[in-house]
Write an enzyme that holds these catalytic residues in place. Structure first.
Site, PDB file in Angstrom:
ATOM      1  N   ASN A  66      58.070   9.703   1.374  1.00 39.32           N
ATOM      2  CA  ASN A  66      58.400  11.116   1.487  1.00 39.32           C
ATOM      3  C   ASN A  66      59.904  11.316   1.685  1.00 39.32           C
ATOM      4  OD1 ASN A  66      58.065  13.673   3.897  1.00 39.32           O
ATOM      5  ND2 ASN A  66      57.499  13.959   1.760  1.00 39.32           N
ATOM      6  N   LYS A 100      64.266   5.147  11.082  1.00 41.88           N
ATOM      7  CA  LYS A 100      64.245   5.578  12.476  1.00 41.88           C
ATOM      8  C   LYS A 100      63.263   4.727  13.271  1.00 41.88           C
ATOM      9  CE  LYS A 100      65.793  10.238  11.423  1.00 41.88           C
ATOM     10  NZ  LYS A 100      65.544  11.686  11.441  1.00 41.88           N
ATOM     11  N   LYS A 136      64.200   9.951  19.648  1.00 40.61           N
ATOM     12  CA  LYS A 136      63.692  11.331  19.596  1.00 40.61           C
ATOM     13  C   LYS A 136      62.227  11.361  19.173  1.00 40.61           C
ATOM     14  CE  LYS A 136      63.870  11.607  14.918  1.00 40.61           C
ATOM     15  NZ  LYS A 136      62.970  12.207  13.912  1.00 40.61           N
ATOM     16  N   ARG A 191      55.712  14.623  11.836  1.00 33.92           N
ATOM     17  CA  ARG A 191      54.436  13.904  11.982  1.00 33.92           C
ATOM     18  C   ARG A 191      54.155  13.422  13.401  1.00 33.92           C
ATOM     19  NH1 ARG A 191      56.513   8.896   8.289  1.00 33.92           N
ATOM     20  NH2 ARG A 191      57.221  10.678   7.090  1.00 33.92           N
ATOM     21  N   ASN A 192      55.198  13.039  14.153  1.00 35.30           N
ATOM     22  CA  ASN A 192      54.961  12.513  15.499  1.00 35.30           C
ATOM     23  C   ASN A 192      54.414  13.596  16.420  1.00 35.30           C
ATOM     24  OD1 ASN A 192      56.142   9.624  15.469  1.00 35.30           O
ATOM     25  ND2 ASN A 192      57.698  10.853  14.443  1.00 35.30           N
TER      26      ASN A 192
END
Length: 345
Positions: free
Chosen positions: A15, A122, A207, A271-272
């Site tokens: 994505n 990340k 984050k 998403r998280n």
């Protein structure tokens, strides 16, 4: 004698990889000192009986990971990683970090001898109980390659729709920063360059842990005050983590897109947060693996992986008391602590 043109290869096509490929393709086409054609390595999959790489090259759309968005025609999908990076001077790493160890050797050192890289990944790894930056891991695996990072408030689908945003390059030198700014900076994707690689990169990883806590708040239907408190404490612990493990005290980094801006957008979207909200609504009865399969269509959840790695670092150093929110998020996610305990730290 004319200077050799830079040649870009993108390692990853999910994505985020597909979204950033649009911008890279646009910039490669408009800069004379960059080769127009950009190879994008695609992990081959069959979609309704046809190879994904063939679909992308014929329709200029990643129908699995970025459906409905057209890629520039100069972005070429290549399923053979060694071919994708052949002759490349600029390598853009944008894939789940857990896949790196088995992916990098397949490049077979076909990239240019003076190649530089940038990580859009990340997450963090750990070695001997201490955090290892993904950029450090890539550099080590690639024989000491110069690796910068790009992080920011960049939700992939919004970037793909040309909604205005900013991003931050953490560069190893001013000259390298200028190169990566040329690769990424676009009218709707504005890039600022700073020299704080650890600060920029760790913001991008940590984050996602805070976003898990924000998602817990949403699942419990807590209001804006509570979520704001989680975000504030989370930012404080992010800064403390970077200072403790990397002796970095560049406070200005946290006011870049990679810092407070990315933290805010991740705690309200992404998403998280979404998966943590579902976890909280089910009071932990639905596993992370189940949620990932149901919600992410083959993408990976980074916040939970990073939470585990962070906890390993904190336990090894014996500094859990300095990071009460990080610890509480981990305990709720993996030690059956009630979700309601998110506000007790």
């Amino acid at each position: 004698m004319a200077a050799t043109k830079e040649k870009i290869a993108i390692i990853g096509s999910g994505n985020w990889g597909s979204a950033i490929a649009r911008i890279i393709g646009f910039n490669a086409a408009r800069h004379d000192d960059i080769e127009t054609e950009v190879n994008m390595w695609v992990f081959e999959e069959m979609i309704e009986g046809k190879k994904l790489s063939e679909i992308i090259n014929e329709t200029h759309e990643n129908v699995k990971y970025l459906k409905g968005v057209k890629l520039p025609e100069n972005v070429i999908a290549e399923p053979d990683l060694a071919k994708a990076v052949t002759g490349a001077t600029l390598l853009v790493f944008v894939m789940p970090h857990q896949f790196l160890p088995r992916t990098v050797p397949n490049m077979k050192a076909m990239y240019a001898a003076n190649a530089r890289g940038v990580s859009l990944i990340k997450g963090i790894e750990f070695e001997h109980g201490k955090p290892q930056l993904i950029s450090e891991l890539i550099s080590k695996t690639m024989g000491g390659m110069d690796i910068s990072v790009l992080m920011g408030a960049n939700v992939a689908n919004e970037v793909a729709q040309d909604q205005f945003c900013e991003s931050t390059v953490g560069a190893t030198s001013p000259e390298t920063g200028d190169v990566w700014k040329k690769v990424f900076d676009w009218s709707t994707f504005r890039v600022n360059v700073v020299g704080d690689v650890p600060g920029v990169e760790l913001c991008g990883a940590l984050k996602n842990v805070v976003a898990i806590g924000a998602g817990f708040c949403d699942g419990l239907e807590y209001g804006g005050n509570t979520k704001a408190a989680i975000i504030r404490v989370g930012l404080e612990e992010m800064m403390r983590f970077v200072k403790y493990f990397y002796k970095s005290e560049n406070a200005a980094t946290y006011f870049e897109s990679c810092g407070v801006a990315d933290l805010i957008t991740t705690c309200f979207g992404g998403r998280n947060r979404k998966c943590a909200e579902i976890f909280a609504k089910h009071k932990g009865a639905k596993s992370w693996d189940e949620i990932e399969v149901e919600q992410l269509d083959g993408q990976k959840l980074q916040g939970t992986i990073t939470a585990k790695d962070v906890m390993t670092c904190l336990k090894t150093e014996g500094v859990e008391a300095m990071f009460p929110l990080f610890c509480k998020i981990y305990m709720i996610a993996f030690e059956n602590v009630p979700v309601e305990e998110i506000v007790s730290f």
